[in-house]
Design a protein around this motif. Structure first.
Motif, PDB file in Angstrom:
ATOM      1  N   GLU A  71       0.835  -1.196   0.000  1.00 20.68           N
ATOM      2  CA  GLU A  71       0.000   0.000   0.000  1.00 20.68           C
ATOM      3  C   GLU A  71       0.877   1.256   0.000  1.00 20.68           C
ATOM      4  O   GLU A  71       1.892   1.327   0.694  1.00 20.68           O
ATOM      5  CB  GLU A  71      -0.911   0.018   1.231  1.00 20.68           C
ATOM      6  CG  GLU A  71      -2.010  -1.014   1.207  1.00 20.68           C
ATOM      7  CD  GLU A  71      -3.092  -0.637   0.219  1.00 20.68           C
ATOM      8  OE1 GLU A  71      -3.134   0.535  -0.226  1.00 20.68           O
ATOM      9  OE2 GLU A  71      -3.917  -1.519  -0.115  1.00 20.68           O
ATOM     10  N   THR A  72       0.458   2.202  -0.827  1.00 20.63           N
ATOM     11  CA  THR A  72       1.108   3.510  -0.827  1.00 20.63           C
ATOM     12  C   THR A  72       0.022   4.563  -0.591  1.00 20.63           C
ATOM     13  O   THR A  72      -1.178   4.250  -0.544  1.00 20.63           O
ATOM     14  CB  THR A  72       1.819   3.777  -2.158  1.00 20.63           C
ATOM     15  OG1 THR A  72       0.833   3.900  -3.185  1.00 20.63           O
ATOM     16  CG2 THR A  72       2.799   2.658  -2.508  1.00 20.63           C
ATOM     17  N   ARG A  73       0.436   5.779  -0.490  1.00 25.02           N
ATOM     18  CA  ARG A  73      -0.540   6.842  -0.220  1.00 25.02           C
ATOM     19  C   ARG A  73      -1.561   6.943  -1.339  1.00 25.02           C
ATOM     20  O   ARG A  73      -2.730   7.253  -1.108  1.00 25.02           O
ATOM     21  CB  ARG A  73       0.190   8.181  -0.050  1.00 25.02           C
ATOM     22  CG  ARG A  73      -0.744   9.360   0.291  1.00 25.02           C
ATOM     23  CD  ARG A  73       0.046  10.655   0.319  1.00 25.02           C
ATOM     24  NE  ARG A  73       0.537  10.996  -1.015  1.00 25.02           N
ATOM     25  CZ  ARG A  73      -0.211  11.624  -1.930  1.00 25.02           C
ATOM     26  NH1 ARG A  73      -1.459  11.955  -1.684  1.00 25.02           N
ATOM     27  NH2 ARG A  73       0.304  11.913  -3.118  1.00 25.02           N
ATOM     28  N   VAL A  74      -1.116   6.687  -2.541  1.00 24.07           N
ATOM     29  CA  VAL A  74      -2.013   6.879  -3.684  1.00 24.07           C
ATOM     30  C   VAL A  74      -2.632   5.569  -4.173  1.00 24.07           C
ATOM     31  O   VAL A  74      -3.332   5.546  -5.174  1.00 24.07           O
ATOM     32  CB  VAL A  74      -1.256   7.557  -4.833  1.00 24.07           C
ATOM     33  CG1 VAL A  74      -0.856   8.961  -4.449  1.00 24.07           C
ATOM     34  CG2 VAL A  74      -0.042   6.726  -5.260  1.00 24.07           C
ATOM     35  N   GLY A  75      -2.334   4.466  -3.493  1.00 28.01           N
ATOM     36  CA  GLY A  75      -2.942   3.210  -3.904  1.00 28.01           C
ATOM     37  C   GLY A  75      -1.996   2.021  -3.746  1.00 28.01           C
ATOM     38  O   GLY A  75      -0.803   2.177  -3.436  1.00 28.01           O
TER      39      GLY A  75
END
Length: 407
Positions: A71-75
């Motif tokens: 998972e990253t901040r943008v997806g």
């Protein structure tokens, strides 16, 4: 009574009268020779090797799928695609290409050398056919002369100015010549078959044989300095240059290898409204450096290549000395053959004069047939030496052409 006893020998002919015929046979031999054909394929393969050596290493393409999504901040990261290309040190590929090019040139030199050897073989057999063909004519002419002597001896026998022994001696000499004629004819047939097989054509084809051999004048027709252009030496030069370029390529191979690449990560959209750069894919350029920390194999390879260069240098000196030695020996043989030709011309002329003197006695006194036969035998000996010397001259000339020219 007029008796034909002369034997006319012409030394000089124009190049067009036999040179084109010989050149035609050389062209046939070159076109039909399977060894040359195979070598041309090998040369074409060597040319393709130049393209191979100038090519970059394979491009690496990798793809991956995240079983456990990161998972990253943008997806979430769903998959990754990687493309990378390693780049040899500057000049490495060029050095490899030049080395392969020199090796291809060396293969071309081998083709030239093989063609020269083929041409020398064709010329040698061609001039041996010339010798046998002229000897056949000489023997036939001498048999006719002996028949004339026999008729004359029979007339003298009737007039009690000769004995039956004289007639028998002439007949025995004629029988000997007939035996020689049979041998020469059979040798000619065998040599003609061998000649056609060299040309890789039907073995029973007739061969156009010259009636005379052109004797070149001048002492500077063949330059010893041209030996440096002999394909045996040119091949060694090209192999030496190829090793030098291989050494340079090996030296550059011991330097770092640089790689460039790109990572592309596919990112899934998050279920969040108004999220800045939601689901934006990740692009990551990369640079890698491969450093050969353990370079012993490269230094060892360079030493091997240096030693191979020294070996070629020594071989070149030895080959050059052998070629020069062969040139000097052949040149001496050529000069000796020319001297022998002139000597036999004089001898044949004197034998003709001696025959005329002996035959002139026919009108005034008894003919000495024993001396007449001795002179005829000497003349035949000189005629054989003459044609053999002509053949030897032509073969030595062809050998000098092999050493210094292309055909």
């Amino acid at each position: 009574m007029k008796i034909k006893i002369g034997y006319i020998i012409v030394l000089f002919i124009s190049i067009s009268s036999y040179g084109q015929s010989l050149q035609e046979y050389l062209n046939i031999a070159e076109a039909n020779n399977p060894e040359l054909q195979a070598m041309h394929y090998t040369y074409e393969s060597a040319l393709e090797k130049v393209n191979e050596e100038g090519s970059l290493p394979n491009t690496t393409i990798a793809a991956g799928y995240f079983v456990q999504e990161a998972e990253t901040r943008v997806g979430a990261q769903k998959a990754k695609l990687t493309v990378s290309q390693m780049m040899p040190w500057f000049g490495t590929l060029e050095a490899k290409k030049e080395s392969a090019s020199f090796k291809a040139d060396a293969q071309l030199n081998v083709i030239d050398l093989t063609k020269r050897k083929l041409f020398l073989n064709v010329k040698t057999n061609y001039y041996q056919l010339f010798e046998l063909n002229v000897k056949e004519s000489i023997i036939k002419e001498n048999i006719e002369i002996l028949k004339t002597f026999e008729d004359l001896a029979l007339i003298e026998l009737e007039n009690n100015r000769a004995t039956m022994v004289d007639v028998l001696k002439i007949r025995m000499e004629k029988n000997e010549l007939s035996n020689k004629l049979s041998t020469v004819v059979e040798n000619f047939k065998a040599k003609q078959i061998a000649f056609n097989l060299i040309l890789n054509q039907e073995e029973n084809l007739s061969v156009n044989i010259p009636k005379n051999i052109e004797i070149l004048e001048g002492v500077n027709l063949f330059q010893k300095e041209m030996i440096s252009e002999n394909p045996q030496l040119l091949k060694l030069n090209n192999l030496h240059s190829a090793l030098e370029k291989s050494e340079l390529a090996t030296k550059k191979a011991s330097l770092p290898t640089i790689g460039i690449g790109l990572d592309y990560v596919f990112v899934e959209n998050r279920a969040v409204e108004n999220l800045l750069e939601n689901g934006k894919d990740i692009i990551m350029p990369m640079v890698t450096v491969s450093i050969p920390l353990f370079s012993k194999k490269y230094s060892s390879k360079q030493k091997q290549l240096k030693l191979e260069q020294k070996a070629i240098e020594s071989t070149k000196i030895e080959t050059g000395n052998q070629l020069v030695t062969l040139f000097e020996k052949t040149m001496a043989n050529l000069k000796n053959a020319k001297v022998s030709i002139k000597t036999q011309i004089d001898n044949i002329e004197q034998a003709n004069q001696a025959q005329k003197v002996l035959l002139a006695a026919y009108e005034t006194s008894k003919i000495d047939f024993e001396q007449l036969l001795e002179v005829q035998q000497l003349k035949l000996k000189f005629q054989f030496k003459m044609v053999t010397s002509e053949m030897e001259y032509a073969i030595q000339k062809s050998t000098l052409e092999f050493l210094t020219t292309n055909n």
